[in-house]
Motif scaffolding. Sequence first.
Motif, short mmCIF file in Angstrom:
data_model
loop_
_atom_site.label_atom_id
_atom_site.label_comp_id
_atom_site.label_asym_id
_atom_site.label_seq_id
_atom_site.Cartn_x
_atom_site.Cartn_y
_atom_site.Cartn_z
N ALA A 117 40.27 -42.87 -24.26
CA ALA A 117 40.27 -41.41 -24.36
C ALA A 117 41.67 -40.81 -24.47
N ILE A 118 42.63 -41.36 -23.74
CA ILE A 118 44.00 -40.83 -23.75
C ILE A 118 44.87 -41.79 -24.55
N PRO A 119 45.53 -41.31 -25.59
CA PRO A 119 46.41 -42.18 -26.39
C PRO A 119 47.45 -42.87 -25.49
N GLY A 120 47.68 -44.14 -25.79
CA GLY A 120 48.65 -44.93 -25.03
C GLY A 120 48.03 -45.79 -23.96
N LEU A 121 46.80 -45.47 -23.57
CA LEU A 121 46.13 -46.29 -22.57
C LEU A 121 45.53 -47.52 -23.24
N LEU A 122 45.64 -48.65 -22.57
CA LEU A 122 45.22 -49.93 -23.12
C LEU A 122 44.03 -50.55 -22.38
N PHE A 123 43.77 -50.09 -21.15
CA PHE A 123 42.83 -50.77 -20.25
C PHE A 123 42.11 -49.73 -19.40
N GLU A 124 40.79 -49.91 -19.25
CA GLU A 124 39.99 -49.02 -18.40
C GLU A 124 38.95 -49.86 -17.68
N ILE A 125 38.74 -49.53 -16.42
CA ILE A 125 37.77 -50.29 -15.62
C ILE A 125 36.85 -49.33 -14.88
N GLU A 126 35.55 -49.51 -15.07
CA GLU A 126 34.57 -48.70 -14.33
C GLU A 126 33.82 -49.64 -13.39
N ALA A 127 33.30 -49.08 -12.31
CA ALA A 127 32.71 -49.93 -11.30
C ALA A 127 31.53 -49.25 -10.62
N THR A 128 30.63 -50.10 -10.13
CA THR A 128 29.57 -49.68 -9.22
C THR A 128 29.80 -50.44 -7.93
N ALA A 129 29.81 -49.71 -6.82
CA ALA A 129 30.02 -50.31 -5.51
C ALA A 129 28.80 -50.00 -4.64
N ALA A 130 28.57 -50.84 -3.66
CA ALA A 130 27.42 -50.63 -2.76
C ALA A 130 27.77 -51.13 -1.37
N ALA A 131 27.09 -50.54 -0.42
CA ALA A 131 27.26 -50.95 0.98
C ALA A 131 25.91 -50.88 1.67
#
Length: 131
Positions: A117-131
């Motif tokens: 989405a933002i020029p210059g960014l190379l890496f993105e990580i999304e996550a689902t967490a649970a407890a």
Amino acid sequence: MERTAVNPWDWSLKLGYNQAEVVEGVTRQVICAGQTAVDGEGNPQHLDDMRAQIGLALDNLEAVLEKAGMDLSNIIRLGVYATDVDEALTNFDVMGMRFGIHQNAPPMTLLGVSRLAIPGLLFEIEATAAA
């Protein structure tokens, strides 16, 4: 929460993730938006440095999780996006070091994308967490 790894083959373990996990006894989930290498103002950092961007994206993911009362050990699913998959894989040991401390190898998908989405960014990580 109880987690049981499902790995009909062991090749993915060498790359740091399980094929699947059975997660039981979950009482809370946190769905995290994609985290990237931006500062507190949303400005891109470490342009043209995949390794540094992976590290900062993980820092930002940990900050979101901490605010929700969790940490990387709570991650049950990852989606990873990279503008250069080969470069991301070359630096994937950063992911292994961060998740290895927690002895967590959540199921993940790594996708190559033409840009983020933002020029210059190379890496993105999304996550689902649970407890």
